[in-house]
Design an enzyme around this catalytic site. Structure first.
Site, PDB file in Angstrom:
ATOM      1  CE  LYS A 171      -3.493   2.357   2.755  1.00 52.46           C
ATOM      2  NZ  LYS A 171      -4.517   2.208   3.805  1.00 52.46           N
ATOM      3  CE  LYS A 204      -6.032   2.048  -0.364  1.00 49.49           C
ATOM      4  NZ  LYS A 204      -6.423   2.133   1.005  1.00 49.49           N
TER       5      LYS A 204
HETATM    6  C1  PBG Z   1      -7.226   3.096   5.758  1.00 54.95           C
HETATM    7  C2  PBG Z   1      -7.674   3.094   4.354  1.00 54.95           C
HETATM    8  C3  PBG Z   1      -7.548   4.128   3.414  1.00 54.95           C
HETATM    9  C4  PBG Z   1      -8.128   3.661   2.231  1.00 54.95           C
HETATM   10  C5  PBG Z   1      -8.600   2.376   2.484  1.00 54.95           C
HETATM   11  N1  PBG Z   1      -8.283   2.041   3.796  1.00 54.95           N
HETATM   12  C6  PBG Z   1      -7.037   5.511   3.569  1.00 54.95           C
HETATM   13  C7  PBG Z   1      -5.594   5.732   3.808  1.00 54.95           C
HETATM   14  O1  PBG Z   1      -4.787   4.824   3.863  1.00 54.95           O
HETATM   15  O2  PBG Z   1      -5.248   6.897   3.974  1.00 54.95           O
HETATM   16  C8  PBG Z   1      -8.226   4.430   0.951  1.00 54.95           C
HETATM   17  C9  PBG Z   1      -9.174   3.876  -0.061  1.00 54.95           C
HETATM   18  C10 PBG Z   1      -9.514   4.805  -1.174  1.00 54.95           C
HETATM   19  O3  PBG Z   1      -8.883   5.858  -1.391  1.00 54.95           O
HETATM   20  O4  PBG Z   1     -10.452   4.479  -1.913  1.00 54.95           O
HETATM   21  N2  PBG Z   1      -8.257   2.787   6.651  1.00 54.95           N
END
Ligand code: PBG
Length: 332
Positions: A202, A255
């Protein structure tokens, strides 16, 4: 010139032969996108009869629990196999207590979804940022996010989701050792069958902007660069994925998706576990905005983008376009 340009009669290789009719194209198509691949993320909040549109994500809403059965019922009727609910808690504190409360917003959502559509796969995000008053993904001390004390909280969150009926938990906080800690907590609590879909690679991406409005979880200071990955790195993704597999991950995730197709490809080529791609909020918002302006054809662009993720090696796609895509695929 004449000798290097073949005479028409000498032109043996004509790739266009395989593009001549829709049926031939269908026969030689290498990648297929199916509704079976889709996971639908949605946002849940407290209250009654709430369907609040998220301004930066047109067509996406924060739903109250009583409105959830209708929405997930529609998704299930379209053939979407799984949902991932994100919660907006009533109150936030330094450790995000509602995150592991038995009557917390996500725990309520899991029960409501399972009551309404028992066969729908419920995956839950396990992170702290939506629940903490500082908006960070872990326990904070002197402005630093502490890794190991956070693991214990993540284990409690995962177990509370499993108790509510989650099929799979998805740790998204990029803490070192989070998969192992959650696996151990689930097993000790008697949930060895609950799976882990790990947000293994991520990135610290600006494409999460609209999600932070939607889930009301933006950090109150600083950023997420001390735990989420540097967008410049790909070898590091291989290492992160290998660690998560060693720790017990069942499904891997990369991601965001579209700006990281090369990462999806590398992970797919190096590891055998099912691989998910998260088509994130910013990717959704860009297409919606362009479509609303009449600058892009939404159906064409969405199906092309989702197909590209499959072509890169993703098996599953988390996408806010899940319902539209399922409808388009039905009528394709
Ligand atoms: C964290 C989380 C995030 C997203 C999914 N889980 C936000 C982040 O990491 O700042 C982002 C998903 C998206 O942008 O669609 N709980």
């Amino acid at each position: 010139m004449t000798e290097i340009l073949p005479h028409r009669a000498d032109l043996i290789h004509r790739p266009r032969r395989l593009r001549r009719t829709p049926a031939i194209r269908r026969m030689v198509r290498e990648t297929s996108l199916s509704t079976d691949d889709l996971i639908y993320p949605l946002f849940v909040r407290h209250g009654h009869d709430v369907q609040l549109e998220i301004p930066s994500m047109p067509g996406q809403y924060q739903w109250s629990i009583d409105r959830l059965p209708g929405e997930v019922g529609t998704a299930a009727e379209l053939g979407i196999p799984a949902v991932i609910p994100f919660g907006i808690p009533a109150t936030k504190d330094s450790i995000g207590s509602e995150n592991f409360a038995s009557d917390g917003i996500v725990q309520q959502a899991i029960r409501a979804i399972k009551d309404a559509v028992p066969e729908l796969v419920v995956i839950t995000d396990v992170c702290m940022c939506e629940y903490t008053d500082h908006g960070h993904c872990g326990i904070v001390e002197n402005g630093r996010i502490l890794n190991d004390p956070t693991l214990e909280v993540l284990g409690r969150v995962a177990v509370s989701h499993a108790e509510a009926g989650a099929d799979m938990v998805a740790p998204s906080g990029m803490m070192d050792g989070m998969v192992a800690a959650i696996r151990q907590a689930l097993d000790e609590a008697g949930f060895p069958e609950v799976g882990i879909l790990s947000y293994a690679a991520k990135y610290a991406s600006s494409f999460y902007g609209p999600f932070r409005d939607a889930a009301e979880g933006a950090p109150k200071f600083g950023d997420r660069k001390s735990h989420q990955m540097d967008p410049a790195n790909v070898r590091e993704a291989v290492r992160e994925v290998a660690l998560d597999i060693a720790e017990g991950a069942d499904i891997l995730m990369v991601k965001p998706a579209l700006p990281y197709l090369d990462v999806i490809r590398v992970v797919h080529d190096n590891f055998d576990l099912p691989l998910a791609a998260y088509n994130v909020s910013g990717e959704y918002a860009m297409i919606k905005a362009a479509a609303q302006n009449g600058w892009l054809d939404e159906r064409g662009v969405v199906l092309e983008a989702l197909t590209s993720m499959k072509r890169a090696g993703a098996d599953l796609i988390l996408t806010y376009f899940a319902k539209e895509a399922a409808e388009w695929l039905m009528n394709a």
